[in-house]
Write a protein that holds these residues in place. Structure first.
Motif, mmCIF file in Angstrom:
data_model
loop_
_atom_site.group_PDB
_atom_site.id
_atom_site.type_symbol
_atom_site.label_atom_id
_atom_site.label_comp_id
_atom_site.label_asym_id
_atom_site.label_seq_id
_atom_site.Cartn_x
_atom_site.Cartn_y
_atom_site.Cartn_z
ATOM 1 N N ASP A 182 0.818 -1.224 0.000
ATOM 2 C CA ASP A 182 0.000 0.000 0.000
ATOM 3 C C ASP A 182 0.845 1.265 0.000
ATOM 4 O OD1 ASP A 182 -2.227 -1.597 0.040
ATOM 5 O OD2 ASP A 182 -2.591 -1.386 2.190
ATOM 6 N N GLY A 183 2.170 1.104 0.105
ATOM 7 C CA GLY A 183 3.062 2.255 0.068
ATOM 8 C C GLY A 183 3.225 2.984 1.385
ATOM 9 N N LEU A 184 2.747 2.391 2.486
ATOM 10 C CA LEU A 184 2.789 3.076 3.777
ATOM 11 C C LEU A 184 4.090 2.847 4.544
ATOM 12 C CD1 LEU A 184 -0.881 2.452 4.978
ATOM 13 C CD2 LEU A 184 0.057 4.477 3.869
ATOM 14 N N LEU A 185 4.792 1.747 4.255
ATOM 15 C CA LEU A 185 6.041 1.439 4.953
ATOM 16 C C LEU A 185 7.189 1.283 3.960
ATOM 17 C CD1 LEU A 185 5.126 -1.188 7.727
ATOM 18 C CD2 LEU A 185 5.262 1.298 7.908
ATOM 19 N N LEU A 186 8.397 1.601 4.449
ATOM 20 C CA LEU A 186 9.635 1.430 3.692
ATOM 21 C C LEU A 186 10.633 0.641 4.519
ATOM 22 C CD1 LEU A 186 10.170 5.101 2.448
ATOM 23 C CD2 LEU A 186 9.322 3.178 1.061
ATOM 24 N N GLU A 187 11.519 -0.105 3.850
ATOM 25 C CA GLU A 187 12.634 -0.742 4.553
ATOM 26 C C GLU A 187 13.697 0.307 4.842
ATOM 27 O OE1 GLU A 187 14.272 -4.236 2.837
ATOM 28 O OE2 GLU A 187 12.331 -5.249 2.606
ATOM 29 N N ARG A 188 14.284 0.225 6.039
ATOM 30 C CA ARG A 188 15.306 1.175 6.455
ATOM 31 C C ARG A 188 16.555 0.459 6.948
ATOM 32 N NH1 ARG A 188 13.798 4.815 3.833
ATOM 33 N NH2 ARG A 188 12.756 6.737 4.503
ATOM 34 N N GLY A 189 17.038 -0.476 6.141
ATOM 35 C CA GLY A 189 18.271 -1.168 6.489
ATOM 36 C C GLY A 189 18.036 -2.291 7.478
ATOM 37 N N ARG A 190 19.156 -2.766 8.076
ATOM 38 C CA ARG A 190 19.094 -3.869 9.019
ATOM 39 C C ARG A 190 19.785 -3.498 10.322
ATOM 40 N NH1 ARG A 190 17.950 -9.057 6.919
ATOM 41 N NH2 ARG A 190 17.455 -9.025 4.685
ATOM 42 N N ASN B 238 6.590 5.607 5.335
ATOM 43 C CA ASN B 238 6.865 6.297 4.088
ATOM 44 C C ASN B 238 6.116 7.625 4.130
ATOM 45 O OD1 ASN B 238 7.224 7.241 1.514
ATOM 46 N ND2 ASN B 238 6.050 5.614 0.512
ATOM 47 N N PRO B 239 6.805 8.754 4.306
ATOM 48 C CA PRO B 239 6.112 10.040 4.430
ATOM 49 C C PRO B 239 5.223 10.356 3.231
ATOM 50 C CG PRO B 239 8.439 10.259 5.001
ATOM 51 C CD PRO B 239 8.263 8.898 4.393
ATOM 52 N N LYS B 240 5.590 9.790 2.072
ATOM 53 C CA LYS B 240 4.822 10.044 0.860
ATOM 54 C C LYS B 240 3.812 8.938 0.564
ATOM 55 C CE LYS B 240 8.641 12.667 -1.206
ATOM 56 N NZ LYS B 240 9.562 12.780 -2.364
ATOM 57 N N GLY B 241 3.621 8.051 1.536
ATOM 58 C CA GLY B 241 2.722 6.925 1.319
ATOM 59 C C GLY B 241 1.251 7.285 1.416
ATOM 60 N N GLY B 242 0.956 8.370 2.058
ATOM 61 C CA GLY B 242 -0.429 8.807 2.202
ATOM 62 C C GLY B 242 -0.467 10.239 2.696
ATOM 63 N N TYR B 243 -1.568 10.898 2.426
ATOM 64 C CA TYR B 243 -1.708 12.310 2.791
ATOM 65 C C TYR B 243 -3.075 12.545 3.421
ATOM 66 C CZ TYR B 243 2.431 12.933 -0.071
ATOM 67 O OH TYR B 243 3.702 12.841 -0.576
ATOM 68 N N ALA B 244 -3.112 13.534 4.297
ATOM 69 C CA ALA B 244 -4.348 13.857 5.002
ATOM 70 C C ALA B 244 -4.703 15.318 4.778
ATOM 71 C CB ALA B 244 -4.192 13.579 6.494
ATOM 72 N N PHE B 245 -5.953 15.558 4.423
ATOM 73 C CA PHE B 245 -6.455 16.923 4.283
ATOM 74 C C PHE B 245 -6.935 17.445 5.637
ATOM 75 C CE2 PHE B 245 -7.115 16.453 -0.393
ATOM 76 C CZ PHE B 245 -6.621 17.700 -0.773
ATOM 77 N N ARG C 105 -14.168 29.047 9.128
ATOM 78 C CA ARG C 105 -14.321 30.172 10.047
ATOM 79 C C ARG C 105 -15.399 31.113 9.510
ATOM 80 N NH1 ARG C 105 -8.174 32.140 11.536
ATOM 81 N NH2 ARG C 105 -7.330 30.106 12.181
ATOM 82 N N PRO C 106 -15.868 32.035 10.334
ATOM 83 C CA PRO C 106 -16.916 32.942 9.860
ATOM 84 C C PRO C 106 -16.521 33.788 8.661
ATOM 85 C CG PRO C 106 -16.815 32.968 12.244
ATOM 86 C CD PRO C 106 -15.627 32.173 11.782
ATOM 87 N N ASP C 107 -15.210 33.983 8.436
ATOM 88 C CA ASP C 107 -14.794 34.847 7.334
ATOM 89 C C ASP C 107 -13.837 34.186 6.346
ATOM 90 O OD1 ASP C 107 -12.652 34.623 9.029
ATOM 91 O OD2 ASP C 107 -12.099 36.743 8.940
ATOM 92 N N ALA C 108 -13.482 32.917 6.564
ATOM 93 C CA ALA C 108 -12.456 32.307 5.709
ATOM 94 C C ALA C 108 -12.485 30.794 5.812
ATOM 95 C CB ALA C 108 -11.064 32.827 6.099
ATOM 96 N N LEU C 109 -11.915 30.173 4.770
ATOM 97 C CA LEU C 109 -11.644 28.738 4.753
ATOM 98 C C LEU C 109 -10.134 28.541 4.722
ATOM 99 C CD1 LEU C 109 -14.035 27.094 2.121
ATOM 100 C CD2 LEU C 109 -13.780 26.402 4.502
ATOM 101 N N PHE C 110 -9.656 27.538 5.471
ATOM 102 C CA PHE C 110 -8.244 27.201 5.463
ATOM 103 C C PHE C 110 -8.100 25.737 5.060
ATOM 104 C CE2 PHE C 110 -8.442 30.854 8.139
ATOM 105 C CZ PHE C 110 -7.214 31.483 8.055
ATOM 106 N N VAL C 111 -7.016 25.425 4.350
ATOM 107 C CA VAL C 111 -6.723 24.041 3.992
ATOM 108 C C VAL C 111 -5.250 23.762 4.249
ATOM 109 C CG1 VAL C 111 -6.228 24.601 1.559
ATOM 110 C CG2 VAL C 111 -6.882 22.265 2.188
ATOM 111 N N ALA C 112 -4.964 22.536 4.683
ATOM 112 C CA ALA C 112 -3.592 22.049 4.811
ATOM 113 C C ALA C 112 -3.565 20.604 4.343
ATOM 114 C CB ALA C 112 -3.106 22.148 6.261
ATOM 115 N N LEU C 113 -2.464 20.205 3.742
ATOM 116 C CA LEU C 113 -2.280 18.832 3.292
ATOM 117 C C LEU C 113 -0.998 18.314 3.919
ATOM 118 C CD1 LEU C 113 -3.507 16.648 1.451
ATOM 119 C CD2 LEU C 113 -2.145 17.577 -0.439
ATOM 120 N N LEU C 114 -1.120 17.247 4.721
ATOM 121 C CA LEU C 114 0.010 16.714 5.481
ATOM 122 C C LEU C 114 0.381 15.323 4.996
ATOM 123 C CD1 LEU C 114 -0.792 19.061 7.382
ATOM 124 C CD2 LEU C 114 -0.437 17.514 9.318
ATOM 125 N N GLY C 115 1.699 15.037 5.001
ATOM 126 C CA GLY C 115 2.166 13.680 4.777
ATOM 127 C C GLY C 115 2.058 12.862 6.046
#
Length: 391
Positions: free
Chosen positions: A60-68, A83-90, A95-105
């Motif tokens: 699924d791309g969520l984990l990576l091997e990091r050596g032994r 894997n920081p790039k394996g999935g993202y969260a919105f 707010r009463p005067d604005a919308l904010f968006v962030a996308l996180l790894g």
């Protein structure tokens, strides 16, 4: 040195594949990198079960091997990391005067953020604008839509029609709206709906000062004042998601009883300054005034000492948190000074000689605090096992 791992039981019965994935992911997140045998030791899952789950997570791309890692006899153990790039969260904030968006790894790093002004806050208009923000974020970040795990959406409470409804700081026309269903339809994603204080509190658990805490309270400075409560890494939401409406609690102030957010909030600071003929429309304005040692702002900070201290004591005696955290859309220097002057009552269960940290500390602040926290809700759900361990 690796963080100390605690036993979190997996379930070897086939009924809980999702739970076991969360158990494995949480161990990997907590440890930074870890091997299969170590996960099996602490989870109670068989090594074969852990191996199968890790294989699925790699696919699924969520984990990576990091050596032994060599730990004695036998072959060195393969180490796995997120894997920081394996999935993202919105994360979205309305707010009463604005919308904010962030996308996180998966590592909690923000790859895109944006503010959009709102002409009005009707549900139909917000639905249209949030779709635009979602597509803009995907287009400009270059992240495929199928790599998004879900969305957190935060709104000022309370949720539903209550005796606290129809106040000036709240969104109008939303009391009878199924907001979760509206946002899921608009975004085409699973949505976690929370108030801003709860979202900010969970953000501290994953990337802030509460990463090693089990039970804490988060006083969130929005327009008013909210409270997020976390116990054993989980939010205490209440029957209808409205736990923590502390801004409406009466406390003892300098001149008698006062509603807390009328004494300790960004709105109360702005009102105090406006009465003195000083305009401070934003957190940036407040920070500039503080840098100039504005006497009226300093007076307001000093006036928060008693009501803030009494509010902290109420929280401590009701919920027994390890610490109370201040954060949100209030400049860090102001929060630091509020903490420094807070008159914390001695009559509190938190007033112990063997404390390991202060009773009151500062967490994350800034205008994106709750938005980032909204995305953290999705990451939290991805990593946190949802089945209670039976004793």
């Amino acid at each position: 040195m690796k963080p100390k791992l605690e036993i979190v039981a997996g379930a070897n019965a086939g009924r809980s594949r999702s739970h076991n994935r969360q158990v494995v992911l949480d161990f990997v997140r907590t440890a930074g990198q870890i091997g299969r045998a170590e996960i099996a030791k602490f989870s109670g899952l068989s090594t074969q079960a852990v191996s199968n789950i890790i294989a699925d997570l790699q696919t699924d791309g969520l984990l990576l091997e990091r050596g032994r890692l060599s730990s004695g006899r036998g072959l060195p153990a393969v180490q796995y990391a997120l894997n920081p790039k394996g999935g993202y969260a919105f994360g979205f904030e309305v707010r009463p005067d604005a919308l904010f968006v962030a996308l996180l790894g998966l590592d909690g790093q923000c790859v895109f953020s944006r503010r959009m002004g709102l002409e009005n806050t009707s549900p139909d208009h917000v639905r249209e604008r949030i779709r635009v923000l979602q597509q803009t974020a995907l287009d400009q970040s270059g992240i495929p839509a199928n790599r998004t795990l879900g969305a957190g959406v935060v709104m000022p409470g309370p949720f539903g029609a209550t005796g606290l409804s129809n106040r000036g700081s709240e969104l109008q026309d939303w009391q009878d709206i199924d907001a979760k269903a509206l946002f899921e339809d608009a975004l085409g994603l699973s949505v976690h709906l929370e108030n801003d204080a709860n979202a900010a509190a969970m953000s501290e658990h994953f990337t802030g000062v509460a990463q090693r805490l089990k039970a804490y309270a988060y006083l969130y400075f929005g327009t008013g004042l909210g409270l997020g409560l976390v116990s054993n890494g989980r939010l205490m939401r209440g029957a209808f998601g409205n736990a923590g409406e502390i801004g409406h609690v009466m406390v003892q102030g300098n001149q008698g009883p006062i509603m807390l957010e009328n004494a300790v909030s960004r709105l109360s600071a702005q009102t105090h300054l406006r009465d003195a003929g000083i305009h401070a429309a934003s957190s940036e304005d407040l920070e500039a005034l503080h840098a100039q040692s504005c006497p009226q702002l300093i007076d307001w900070i000093r006036a928060t000492a008693v009501p803030l201290g009494n509010a902290v004591a109420i929280i401590e005696n009701l919920f027994d948190p390890e610490v109370v955290i201040l954060g949100g859309a209030m400049p860090e220097p102001i929060l630091d000074q509020m903490i420094a002057v807070a008159a914390l009552p001695e009559r509190s269960v938190a007033n112990r000689a063997n404390r390991l940290q202060p009773r009151l500390i500062r967490g994350g602040s800034g205008r994106m605090t709750a938005t980032l926290g909204a995305a953290t809700l999705v990451i939290s759900h991805t990593f946190t096992p949802q089945i209670a361990v039976q004793s």
